[in-house]
Design an enzyme around this catalytic site. Structure first.
Site, mmCIF file in Angstrom:
data_model
loop_
_atom_site.group_PDB
_atom_site.id
_atom_site.type_symbol
_atom_site.label_atom_id
_atom_site.label_comp_id
_atom_site.label_asym_id
_atom_site.label_seq_id
_atom_site.Cartn_x
_atom_site.Cartn_y
_atom_site.Cartn_z
ATOM 1 N N LYS A 84 34.547 29.482 34.255
ATOM 2 C CA LYS A 84 34.811 28.377 34.953
ATOM 3 C C LYS A 84 33.648 28.187 35.999
ATOM 4 O O LYS A 84 32.951 27.133 35.776
ATOM 5 C CB LYS A 84 35.838 28.183 35.575
ATOM 6 C CG LYS A 84 36.269 26.919 36.448
ATOM 7 C CD LYS A 84 37.671 27.034 37.206
ATOM 8 C CE LYS A 84 37.473 25.539 38.152
ATOM 9 N NZ LYS A 84 39.057 25.526 38.846
ATOM 10 N N HIS A 131 62.476 51.482 23.054
ATOM 11 C CA HIS A 131 62.130 52.806 22.663
ATOM 12 C C HIS A 131 61.493 53.436 23.945
ATOM 13 O O HIS A 131 60.890 54.525 23.722
ATOM 14 C CB HIS A 131 61.756 53.145 21.418
ATOM 15 C CG HIS A 131 62.810 52.514 20.342
ATOM 16 N ND1 HIS A 131 63.704 53.511 19.893
ATOM 17 C CD2 HIS A 131 62.894 51.543 19.839
ATOM 18 C CE1 HIS A 131 64.487 52.722 18.803
ATOM 19 N NE2 HIS A 131 64.227 51.504 19.050
ATOM 20 N N GLU A 141 49.090 35.590 40.032
ATOM 21 C CA GLU A 141 47.886 34.806 40.685
ATOM 22 C C GLU A 141 48.274 33.541 41.488
ATOM 23 O O GLU A 141 47.463 33.375 42.444
ATOM 24 C CB GLU A 141 46.645 34.691 39.721
ATOM 25 C CG GLU A 141 45.277 35.124 40.424
ATOM 26 C CD GLU A 141 43.968 34.783 39.612
ATOM 27 O OE1 GLU A 141 43.878 33.692 38.754
ATOM 28 O OE2 GLU A 141 43.360 35.582 39.565
ATOM 29 N N GLU A 197 31.577 39.972 35.910
ATOM 30 C CA GLU A 197 31.829 40.828 34.427
ATOM 31 C C GLU A 197 31.520 39.850 33.500
ATOM 32 O O GLU A 197 30.756 40.363 32.494
ATOM 33 C CB GLU A 197 33.479 40.963 34.483
ATOM 34 C CG GLU A 197 34.063 41.858 35.319
ATOM 35 C CD GLU A 197 34.525 41.634 36.557
ATOM 36 O OE1 GLU A 197 34.046 40.234 36.953
ATOM 37 O OE2 GLU A 197 35.269 41.865 37.272
ATOM 38 N N LYS A 231 35.903 41.868 45.298
ATOM 39 C CA LYS A 231 34.598 41.502 44.534
ATOM 40 C C LYS A 231 33.404 41.716 45.628
ATOM 41 O O LYS A 231 32.527 41.945 45.373
ATOM 42 C CB LYS A 231 34.558 39.939 44.200
ATOM 43 C CG LYS A 231 35.510 39.607 43.093
ATOM 44 C CD LYS A 231 35.398 38.206 42.859
ATOM 45 C CE LYS A 231 36.550 37.811 41.867
ATOM 46 N NZ LYS A 231 36.235 36.231 41.643
ATOM 47 N N GLY A 247 41.566 28.503 36.457
ATOM 48 C CA GLY A 247 41.533 29.297 35.418
ATOM 49 C C GLY A 247 42.633 29.793 34.610
ATOM 50 O O GLY A 247 42.743 29.887 33.631
ATOM 51 N N ARG A 248 43.747 30.166 35.397
ATOM 52 C CA ARG A 248 45.021 30.673 34.596
ATOM 53 C C ARG A 248 45.852 29.252 33.976
ATOM 54 O O ARG A 248 46.879 29.775 32.991
ATOM 55 C CB ARG A 248 45.944 31.327 35.761
ATOM 56 C CG ARG A 248 46.318 30.660 37.006
ATOM 57 C CD ARG A 248 46.747 31.787 37.983
ATOM 58 N NE ARG A 248 46.901 30.718 39.312
ATOM 59 C CZ ARG A 248 46.138 30.701 40.213
ATOM 60 N NH1 ARG A 248 44.874 31.370 40.013
ATOM 61 N NH2 ARG A 248 46.413 30.297 41.327
HETATM 62 O O1 F6P Z 1 38.872 36.649 40.192
HETATM 63 C C1 F6P Z 1 39.894 35.929 39.592
HETATM 64 C C2 F6P Z 1 39.236 34.526 38.850
HETATM 65 O O2 F6P Z 1 38.509 33.654 39.677
HETATM 66 C C3 F6P Z 1 40.355 33.961 38.123
HETATM 67 O O3 F6P Z 1 41.319 33.068 38.866
HETATM 68 C C4 F6P Z 1 39.708 33.362 36.847
HETATM 69 O O4 F6P Z 1 40.556 32.993 35.919
HETATM 70 C C5 F6P Z 1 38.807 34.468 36.545
HETATM 71 O O5 F6P Z 1 38.453 35.077 37.666
HETATM 72 C C6 F6P Z 1 37.503 34.060 35.711
HETATM 73 O O6 F6P Z 1 36.829 33.141 36.644
HETATM 74 P P1 F6P Z 1 35.715 32.398 35.648
HETATM 75 O O7 F6P Z 1 36.485 31.474 34.811
HETATM 76 O O8 F6P Z 1 34.943 31.290 36.826
HETATM 77 O O9 F6P Z 1 34.766 33.250 35.058
#
Ligand code: F6P
Length: 548
Positions: free
Chosen positions: A211, A389, A358, A217, A509, A272-273
């Site tokens: 987003k 199990h 979240e 990452e 972060k 995002g979620r």
């Molecule tokens: O760090 C949490 C978050 O902001 C989530 O809410 C989101 O889904 C994820 O990181 C990834 O964010 P992006 O889509 O901006 O890379």
């Protein structure tokens, strides 16, 4: 309770009423409740938007439900639902509307935000996505060397990964099996290396899903992917044939070298979620094709309509949300298990972890006060029967009660031999065993030795919701996800928290950004963290940099 109302939730008469009622209910167990009322299963089950919910094995009576509905009314849940659907800026701390419901609205519907019809924008993007997917599938879109694309690698994390990977796994039955789909999320280089070790770069398309397009990452994995591709194909020109982006950040996408023509966007009003049904679902559409993707959206929409238009007393997400709150805030159940009796839903618990925790893992109300009650329980789970199990022992005989949701389907997509009958028998048996347990008297009747009886007793009185549907289709998946989205909403509305921000993830972060360069230096300015963190950094330097 209107937003900003200074009366704390726990001071409401409806809350006190529930607290008093809890004192009575907590003295009864599910066995007694079922004996008292033979019509319980009828009374506490319902069908809506293609899903069946049996919630009779919860520690409730009709009076409990009435009181929970009164609380929801007092907290203006219906008004808050309308506010969301009308595009009000209910994500107050980020000053944003929350309109994931627009992502699945039919093109005939119009939802205006700041004078723009967002449904029109959504359908424009969907058409572009469908067109792109068709070009990949029919081979018109070619890689740099002229070969068709056979491998799709989605790079993203959190909502830009969990929804796509969950839905890909859930809908694998409907997927293009001749293609390979991989999902890279972790900053751990192993994730990228393992995802790409056996695929041919000239036949691979990367979808950079983010987003913000700034997530550490994802951006690190994205540049590793670009290097991997360039070292195989040798030319910068290859990037445009092997990378597309899904983002709200056009400037950053262009900076990465992706032509905006190859970018699929969505509005900042999609969290995002809550984004798997936006362009973030491009990998899902590539896997199952546009027709199935549209079917999934229709399933989401069906549940949206149910949520918006059905009276609370028959409203699945409202009831699920209230039951979760009842267990969490009155019985003190700190976790909820999610157990899909469906192998294709193996990533559903992981997906729900982000959606629920979240969203509602917050300690501050909309008006900025510290909450005086517990908010989101911990959500966790595994598919049945595997969990049986492993950790079900604790659910049956542990010292803490774990309410759980058991999800199943009447028909299997892979009907082999007796498997499905055995699977569903296990789901029903678990719900029965958890509710009614095994008493010392019953064990004695079975002739169990007296000294073993305390060990074999199952106290029961463990609540479950049983959610059933015909079969796992794209539409059913949409309904199921929307059910949980809206049940999260109901709880957040009552707790008066902002279910759509996520400030808690920021601190880690920021601190990581500070530590990253410190790990690369053998020595430098004195470390100024706490003594534990300083020592961990020093140890890493010693082991890695000095070869110790
Ligand atoms: O760090 C949490 C978050 O902001 C989530 O809410 C989101 O889904 C994820 O990181 C990834 O964010 P992006 O889509 O901006 O890379």
């Amino acid at each position: 309770m209107k937003s900003g109302n200074p009366v704390s939730l726990t001071n409401l008469s409806e809350w006190s009423d529930l607290s008093r009622h809890y004192e009575l209910i907590s003295k009864k167990d599910l066995k007694a409740l079922f004996e008292e009322d033979p019509s319980r299963a009828d009374k506490f089950s319902l069908q809506g938007a293609g899903l069946f919910l049996d919630y009779s094995k919860n520690r409730i009576t009709a009076e409990t439900m009435e009181k929970l509905f009164s609380l929801a009314k007092r907290c203006d849940v219906s008004g808050k639902i309308e506010a969301m659907f009308n595009g009000e800026k209910i994500n107050q701390t980020e000053k944003r509307a929350v309109l994931h419901i627009a992502l699945r609205a039919p093109s005939s519907q119009h939802i205006f935000l700041d004078g723009v019809d967002v449904v029109g924008e959504v359908h424009e993007t969907l058409s572009r996505m469908a067109d792109f997917v068709r070009r990949i599938h029919d081979g018109t879109w070619k890689g740099y060397t002229g070969k068709p694309i056979r491998n799709i690698v989605n790079i993203g994390i959190g909502g830009s990964d969990l929804g796509p990977v969950m839905a890909y796994e859930a809908l694998k039955f409907y997927s293009h099996r001749e293609m390979t789909f991989r999902f890279v999320s972790n900053i751990d280089g192993t994730d990228f290396v393992e995802a790409t070790r056996d695929i041919d770069p000239s036949e691979t398309l990367f979808i950079l899903s983010s987003k913000t397009f700034t997530t550490l990452e994802t951006m690190t994995n994205a540049s590793t992917a670009r290097n991997w591709l360039l070292s195989a194909l040798g030319s910068q020109d290859a990037v445009s044939r092997h990378f597309v982006a899904v983002s709200t950040n056009r400037a950053e996408v262009m900076k990465f070298g992706i032509d905006p023509e190859n970018m699929f966007g969505f509005g900042d009003w999609v969290g995002g979620r809550y984004s798997m049904d936006s362009a973030i679902g491009l990998s899902i559409m590539l896997a199952v094709g546009p027709v199935h993707f549209y079917e999934m959206l229709a399933g989401f929409h069906e549940m949206d309509e149910h949520f918006r238009k059905t009276p609370m007393e028959e409203n699945l997400p409202v009831i699920m949300g209230l039951l979760s709150l009842w267990e969490n805030n009155f019985f003190g159940s700190a976790t909820r298990g999610i157990f899909p009796y469906e192998q294709y839903l193996k990533r559903f618990p992981a997906y729900l972890q982000q959606l629920t925790m979240e969203s509602n893992g917050k300690h501050t109300t909309m008006s900025g006060n510290r909450v005086t009650y517990d908010t989101c329980p911990v959500f966790w789970g595994e598919p049945g029967t595997n969990g049986q199990h492993s950790f079900y022992q604790l659910i049956h005989q542990g010292t803490r009660v774990i309410p759980s949701d058991l999800i199943g389907f009447f028909h299997s997509l892979n009907p082999v031999g007796p498997h499905h009958q055995i699977l569903l028998a296990n789901l029903f048996a678990q719900s029965e065993a958890l509710a009614f347990g095994l008493s010392p008297e019953a064990l004695r009747k079975q002739g169990v030795a007296e000294e073993l009886i305390p060990h074999k007793v199952c106290e029961g009185n463990r609540p479950t919701n049983v959610i059933l549907a015909d079969r796992l289709t794209p539409a059913t998946l949409g309904r199921l996800v929307a059910l949980y989205e809206h049940s999260v909403f109901v709880q957040g509305a009552i707790w008066e928290i902002d279910s759509f921000d996520q400030w808690g993830v920021e601190l880690g972060k920021v601190l990581a950004q500070r530590i990253i360069p410190e790990l690369g230096e053998q020595s430098g300015p004195a470390l100024s963290h706490d003594s534990s963190t300083n020592r961990l950094i020093e140890l890493f330097r010693k082991k890695r940099l000095k070869g110790a």
